[in-house]
Motif scaffolding. Sequence first.
Motif, PDB file in Angstrom:
ATOM      1  N   GLY A   1      41.039  29.924  40.212  1.00  0.00           N
ATOM      2  CA  GLY A   1      41.795  30.770  39.295  1.00  0.00           C
ATOM      3  C   GLY A   1      41.015  31.894  38.651  1.00  0.00           C
ATOM      4  O   GLY A   1      41.600  32.772  38.037  1.00  0.00           O
ATOM      5  N   HIS A  43      43.223  36.734  47.592  1.00  0.00           N
ATOM      6  CA  HIS A  43      44.446  37.105  46.882  1.00  0.00           C
ATOM      7  C   HIS A  43      44.134  38.300  46.001  1.00  0.00           C
ATOM      8  O   HIS A  43      43.318  38.194  45.084  1.00  0.00           O
ATOM      9  N   ARG A  61      44.581  40.947  43.039  1.00  0.00           N
ATOM     10  CA  ARG A  61      45.095  40.790  41.687  1.00  0.00           C
ATOM     11  C   ARG A  61      46.459  41.452  41.585  1.00  0.00           C
ATOM     12  O   ARG A  61      46.656  42.590  41.997  1.00  0.00           O
ATOM     13  N   GLY A  79      51.865  38.406  40.690  1.00  0.00           N
ATOM     14  CA  GLY A  79      52.001  37.122  41.380  1.00  0.00           C
ATOM     15  C   GLY A  79      50.779  36.241  41.213  1.00  0.00           C
ATOM     16  O   GLY A  79      50.900  35.037  40.976  1.00  0.00           O
ATOM     17  N   THR A  80      49.577  36.811  41.338  1.00  0.00           N
ATOM     18  CA  THR A  80      48.376  35.994  41.160  1.00  0.00           C
ATOM     19  C   THR A  80      48.184  35.631  39.697  1.00  0.00           C
ATOM     20  O   THR A  80      47.659  34.566  39.391  1.00  0.00           O
ATOM     21  N   ASP A  81      48.612  36.499  38.788  1.00  0.00           N
ATOM     22  CA  ASP A  81      48.521  36.164  37.361  1.00  0.00           C
ATOM     23  C   ASP A  81      49.390  34.947  37.018  1.00  0.00           C
ATOM     24  O   ASP A  81      49.083  34.210  36.096  1.00  0.00           O
ATOM     25  N   ALA A 114      42.443  28.892  46.935  1.00  0.00           N
ATOM     26  CA  ALA A 114      42.991  28.238  45.743  1.00  0.00           C
ATOM     27  C   ALA A 114      42.026  27.220  45.119  1.00  0.00           C
ATOM     28  O   ALA A 114      42.159  26.921  43.961  1.00  0.00           O
ATOM     29  N   TYR A 128      39.149  35.396  38.559  1.00  0.00           N
ATOM     30  CA  TYR A 128      39.078  36.591  39.387  1.00  0.00           C
ATOM     31  C   TYR A 128      37.623  36.843  39.730  1.00  0.00           C
ATOM     32  O   TYR A 128      36.760  36.859  38.859  1.00  0.00           O
ATOM     33  N   ASN A 162      50.075  32.526  39.308  1.00  0.00           N
ATOM     34  CA  ASN A 162      49.680  31.429  40.197  1.00  0.00           C
ATOM     35  C   ASN A 162      49.261  30.209  39.379  1.00  0.00           C
ATOM     36  O   ASN A 162      48.581  30.327  38.368  1.00  0.00           O
ATOM     37  N   VAL A 163      49.659  29.036  39.826  1.00  0.00           N
ATOM     38  CA  VAL A 163      49.380  27.795  39.097  1.00  0.00           C
ATOM     39  C   VAL A 163      47.879  27.609  38.849  1.00  0.00           C
ATOM     40  O   VAL A 163      47.477  27.127  37.787  1.00  0.00           O
ATOM     41  N   HIS A 164      47.035  27.986  39.811  1.00  0.00           N
ATOM     42  CA  HIS A 164      45.586  27.845  39.638  1.00  0.00           C
ATOM     43  C   HIS A 164      45.059  28.828  38.600  1.00  0.00           C
ATOM     44  O   HIS A 164      44.188  28.486  37.797  1.00  0.00           O
ATOM     45  N   ARG A 165      45.591  30.051  38.599  1.00  0.00           N
ATOM     46  CA  ARG A 165      45.178  31.056  37.618  1.00  0.00           C
ATOM     47  C   ARG A 165      45.614  30.623  36.223  1.00  0.00           C
ATOM     48  O   ARG A 165      44.843  30.695  35.266  1.00  0.00           O
TER      49      ARG A 165
END
Length: 179
Positions: A127, A155, A157, A160-162, A87, A129, A164-167
């Motif tokens: 965040g 993580h 792609r 859910g990762t889209d 993260a 990719y 994600n707060v960091h993404r």
Amino acid sequence: MHAYYFDNLPTDQRLPHITDPARPVSPETLAKLGVLSWVVPVPPHAASPSNSQGISEEEDCEVNKVAKERGYKNRDVINVSREGMGADEEIRYILSGSGFFDVREMPTDAWIRIAVAPGDLLVLPAGIYHRFTLDTKDQIRALRLFKDEPKWIPHARSAGTDANVHRVGYLRDVGAVGA
């Protein structure tokens, strides 16, 4: 350090994958994606496999200046080879060997390949990719810097990762979504 667009051909991932004709990527384009880089000569003692910390936190060098400026408190050295194959934003300082970091360009979603070699210092923002692969030499040794306890969790792609707060923060930072 040399950055260029990845050709996406289904061949050995360890090959350079340079488009024909080549499409280089400038440091300014990488900076717009939040990817920062420096070239910092590797002290001879840091490249030695018997040196477990790469460079000490006390050494006066650009790596430590960047780590302090960005709030990194922990580090380790990783050896990646064919035999031994988060993260937070990631900082990597290449001590020996070589390989490739690939990052996704926004908004095109194209892969940009960054060839790294000894002395390259690379910051990948939280965040973004990205992926890493060895080159055909099958070996790299790098100093990894961490803001807190050393950790690295991949993580894949996904939706859910889209979300994600960091993404989401990364997309906002590079202007790909509204605030």
